[in-house]
Design a protein around this motif. Structure first.
Motif, short mmCIF file in Angstrom:
data_model
loop_
_atom_site.label_atom_id
_atom_site.label_comp_id
_atom_site.label_asym_id
_atom_site.label_seq_id
_atom_site.Cartn_x
_atom_site.Cartn_y
_atom_site.Cartn_z
N CYS A 73 44.09 76.88 32.59
CA CYS A 73 45.14 76.31 31.54
C CYS A 73 46.12 77.98 31.47
O CYS A 73 46.28 78.73 31.57
N VAL A 74 47.42 77.27 31.46
CA VAL A 74 49.01 77.89 31.60
C VAL A 74 49.10 77.79 30.39
O VAL A 74 49.08 76.13 29.77
N THR A 75 50.23 78.59 30.09
CA THR A 75 51.79 77.91 28.73
C THR A 75 52.82 78.76 29.28
O THR A 75 52.61 79.34 29.58
N SER A 76 53.67 77.77 29.40
CA SER A 76 55.31 78.24 29.48
C SER A 76 55.36 79.57 28.51
O SER A 76 54.87 79.58 26.95
N GLN A 77 56.64 80.22 28.79
CA GLN A 77 56.60 81.74 28.53
C GLN A 77 57.23 81.31 26.96
O GLN A 77 57.09 81.67 26.05
N ASP A 78 58.30 79.95 27.50
CA ASP A 78 59.22 79.41 25.94
C ASP A 78 57.90 78.76 25.16
O ASP A 78 58.16 77.80 24.43
N GLN A 79 56.46 78.56 25.37
CA GLN A 79 56.00 77.05 24.18
C GLN A 79 55.82 76.11 24.63
O GLN A 79 55.75 75.17 23.81
#
Length: 170
Positions: A73-79
């Motif tokens: 699972c990943v989340t971008s820097q800017d969510q």
């Protein structure tokens, strides 16, 4: 074009773009009761795979054994982008691939660098990805929440969700 428009047009392209921009996510093994662990990943869009360099002395590798199912699972820097990828994971003996991925950052984790006998390459063949994209504009979010509170039959329209399958999965 907005990020949401990009996502709507080609969510798979956005996934690989985000995976290339991010350096880490959370990896978990389906059969393990352990918590997911932060791991750096190496995306291979053409093959539909993620690669990980770790130590064969970790609980994670012990649970992988010769093959298991995993989630990453990943989340971008800017969510504004979220992904949970699933697929088969196994230890790889592809020394050429390990050499290709090896870097000073990987070497920092292993006494003796690439020659450390505990260096282990994991190969995750993706079968599916659940993706979410959201507007990064706080004003748009506020407006959508206000609209939803004013009309009982409305929910905030601040993003999209899609599940994609990978043709490479066996």
């Amino acid at each position: 074009m907005s990020r949401l428009d990009e996502f709507r047009e080609d969510p798979a392209h956005m996934l690989w773009q985000e995976l290339g921009d991010l350096r880490a996510g959370m990896l978990g093994i389906s059969s393990a009761q352990d918590a997911m662990q932060p791991m750096s990943h190496f995306p291979d869009a053409a093959a539909g795979k993620l690669w990980f360099i770790t130590s064969d002395e970790t609980d994670l590798v012990r649970h992988v054994g010769t093959g298991d199912q995993a989630q990453f699972c990943v989340t971008s820097q800017d969510q504004s982008f979220f992904a949970c990828l699933t697929g088969a994971i196994r230890q790889s003996t592809d020394s050429a691939k390990l050499d290709e991925l090896w870097s000073p950052a990987a070497a920092a984790w292993f006494e003796g660098g690439r020659d450390n006998p505990h260096v282990c390459l994991l190969e995750m063949t993706l079968s599916e990805a659940a993706l979410w994209a959201a507007t990064g504009n706080p004003l748009a979010v506020g407006y959508e929440m206000l609209k939803a509170n004013m009309a009982s039959d409305t929910t905030p329209d601040v993003g999209e969700h899609v599940v994609i399958a990978f043709p490479h999965a066996a």
